[in-house]
Scaffold this motif. Structure first.
Motif, mmCIF file in Angstrom:
data_model
loop_
_atom_site.group_PDB
_atom_site.id
_atom_site.type_symbol
_atom_site.label_atom_id
_atom_site.label_comp_id
_atom_site.label_asym_id
_atom_site.label_seq_id
_atom_site.Cartn_x
_atom_site.Cartn_y
_atom_site.Cartn_z
ATOM 1 N N VAL A 293 -24.553 -37.905 63.402
ATOM 2 C CA VAL A 293 -25.036 -36.526 63.584
ATOM 3 C C VAL A 293 -25.096 -36.116 65.057
ATOM 4 O O VAL A 293 -25.252 -34.938 65.370
ATOM 5 N N PRO A 296 -20.880 -35.150 66.415
ATOM 6 C CA PRO A 296 -20.316 -33.823 66.113
ATOM 7 C C PRO A 296 -20.912 -32.723 66.989
ATOM 8 O O PRO A 296 -20.333 -31.654 67.126
ATOM 9 N N ARG A 297 -22.082 -32.969 67.604
ATOM 10 C CA ARG A 297 -22.715 -31.960 68.464
ATOM 11 C C ARG A 297 -22.275 -32.088 69.922
ATOM 12 O O ARG A 297 -22.614 -31.250 70.758
ATOM 13 N N LYS A 324 -25.440 -26.117 67.693
ATOM 14 C CA LYS A 324 -25.511 -26.246 66.237
ATOM 15 C C LYS A 324 -26.370 -27.432 65.791
ATOM 16 O O LYS A 324 -26.648 -28.339 66.562
ATOM 17 N N LYS A 325 -26.722 -27.414 64.502
ATOM 18 C CA LYS A 325 -27.489 -28.506 63.897
ATOM 19 C C LYS A 325 -26.554 -29.391 63.087
ATOM 20 O O LYS A 325 -25.510 -28.928 62.611
ATOM 21 N N CYS A 326 -26.937 -30.630 62.903
ATOM 22 C CA CYS A 326 -26.077 -31.525 62.138
ATOM 23 C C CYS A 326 -26.912 -32.445 61.261
ATOM 24 O O CYS A 326 -27.983 -32.909 61.668
ATOM 25 N N ASN A 357 -16.157 -27.817 59.935
ATOM 26 C CA ASN A 357 -17.451 -28.380 60.317
ATOM 27 C C ASN A 357 -17.974 -29.442 59.349
ATOM 28 O O ASN A 357 -19.164 -29.699 59.300
ATOM 29 N N THR A 383 -21.279 -35.413 56.299
ATOM 30 C CA THR A 383 -21.872 -34.857 57.516
ATOM 31 C C THR A 383 -21.434 -33.405 57.691
ATOM 32 O O THR A 383 -20.237 -33.116 57.584
ATOM 33 N N LEU A 385 -22.002 -29.765 60.116
ATOM 34 C CA LEU A 385 -22.502 -29.096 61.304
ATOM 35 C C LEU A 385 -22.705 -27.629 60.934
ATOM 36 O O LEU A 385 -21.834 -27.029 60.310
#
Ligand code: AMP
Ligand code: GLY
Length: 420
Positions: A293, A296-297, A324-326, A357, A383, A385
């Motif tokens: 997590v 990806p950010r 963004k959130k993941c 995403n 996962t 995003l």
């Protein structure tokens, strides 16, 4: 450049995926990798703990950089071995890896440098245990000193349970050490805080919350991690300042005083209580599933960051993150973390369309006769995003419904602290 990435979990799939996206031209070899990594890397199925064999293979493949995912090779000294053989490697050396490899080492360092952590005693026999119990009320946390593949920590609510668990450790249940570390039980909220470190610098490398218990509502046995999300609510700059000044800096300085240093990812496992961080554990690597997590950010080129760390120039690079959130949810084989089935057929993966995403990071998967099958307890990390954790989790569950894997399960409440 030819890069070898050591490991085979979801963390390594996420790392290799990010390396593949690098602007620096590279060829990735995963040792041994999984079905997911085989899409953009070459998997080499050898035992990476056999360092001599590994060296031979690295030379044949003309590898110019080795990146180490899991803790066991680090604790066994893979970095020292490869450096001695003139192969560039990213990760902490054997001395620094004791931060994860020996709880006794880590706790003694905390005591010496006044680092906030649970009250503890390093026990060699039952007399030590009795003495500690006189000073600490139940529950008590019993830990095996050495690496124990995630099975070394037991929270004991009765004296009998403490006696039984410590006796097993003294009798050699865990081959790495016969010492037990007893700790006071800390209340609070856990957080996984990450840094990338070189000889002279360190930089923030994300923060996440894992869900270690196998069951919903934080019930049942401890696992490697059932799901994670980033960023997290409990974290703020005030707490971060305390983590850096009270925990991270004293630790890195302690290594320096001993003529040593740290390079690599550093996982600071914390319990946060009333705005105060306490160190629960150090891990000398990225977390799994936290890595899935955090990466990806990440906006900045991962390989570029690693190269700056290798040159001790982390102070010269700006590491940027997406707003963004993941979240990731781990799909497990029924029975995990105890005995579980293998070779579950993951045919339905082909029904999932690519989406920008969404990342399906493989963990315990293998290609057998052209088909993707499960090979471990934790199988996939779904996962996503996005902007809203509730929406993200719904999309993850929709994806898991399509995968519809028989004899599997997943926790439906990942992220319960941020989704009402
Ligand atoms: P460790 O391997 O030391 O991280 O321990 C595994 C898990 O056990 C942690 O993630 C916590 O959930 C729990 N744990 C470990 N030490 C303590 C402690 N002193 N107090 C409360 N929970 C703990
Ligand atoms: N997710 C916990 C760990 O990587 O140790």
């Amino acid at each position: 450049m030819n890069i070898a990435l050591i490991g085979s979990g979801g963390r390594e799939h996420a790392l290799s995926h990010k390396l593949y996206q690098s602007n620096i031209n590279n060829n990735i070899y995963c040792i041994p990798g999984n079905a997911g990594t085989s899409k953009f890397a070459t998997n080499i199925d050898i035992d990476f703990l056999d360092f001599k064999l590994l060296l031979k293979v690295l030379k044949i493949l003309k590898i110019s950089l080795v990146i180490v995912g899991p803790e066991e090779p680090l604790v066994n000294g893979i970095v020292d071995f490869l450096e001695k053989n003139k192969i560039k490697v990213f990760g902490p050396n054997k001395y620094a890896s004791q931060l994860e490899g020996s709880k006794a080492f880590m706790k003694s360092l905390c005591k010496k440098y006044n680092i906030p952590t649970a009250k503890f005693k390093i026990c060699h026999n039952s007399k030590d245990v009795i003495n500690f119990l006189k000073t600490c009320s139940l529950p008590v946390v019993v830990k095996a000193d050495g690496l124990a593949a995630g099975k070394g920590v037991t929270i004991c609510k009765s004296l009998n349970h403490v006696r039984k668990t410590t006796n097993e450790i003294f009798l050699g249940k865990f081959k790495t050490s016969k010492k037990a570390v007893l700790e006071e039980f800390l209340q609070g909220e856990e957080a996984s805080y990450f840094l990338i470190v070189d000889k002279n610098n360190f930089k923030f490398f994300g923060v996440a919350q894992d869900h270690k218990k196998v069951g919903e509502n934080e019930k049942g046995l401890n696992t490697g991690g059932m799901g994670a999300y980033s960023p997290i609510k409990i974290f703020n700059t005030k707490i971060e300042k305390k983590i850096i000044t009270k925990i991270v800096k004293p630790t890195l300085q302690a290594l320096k005083k001993r003529g040593e240093y740290y390079r690599g990812f550093l996982y600071v496992g914390l319990m946060i209580k009333n705005g105060e961080p306490f160190l629960i554990e150090y891990n000398v690597r990225m977390g799994d599933p936290e890595c899935q997590v955090i990466l990806p950010r990440l906006k900045t080129d991962l390989l570029k960051i690693i190269n700056f760390s290798l040159k001790n120039k982390l102070n010269k690079i700006k590491i940027e993150w997406k707003k963004k959130k993941c979240m990731t949810v781990v799909l497990c084989s029924k029975g995990y973390p105890k005995k579980y089935k293998k070779n579950l057929n993951l045919n339905n993966l082909s029904k999932i369309k690519n989406e920008k995403n969404r990342f399906i990071f493989h963990a315990g998967t293998k290609i057998i006769d052209g088909e993707i099958k499960s090979s471990g307890g934790r199988i996939l990390n779904i996962t996503i995003l996005g902007n809203n954790f509730k929406v993200i989790r719904k999309k993850i569950h929709d994806c898991l419904k399509i995968i519809n894997l028989k004899n599997s399960f997943y926790r439906k409440d990942i992220g319960w602290r941020v989704i009402k």
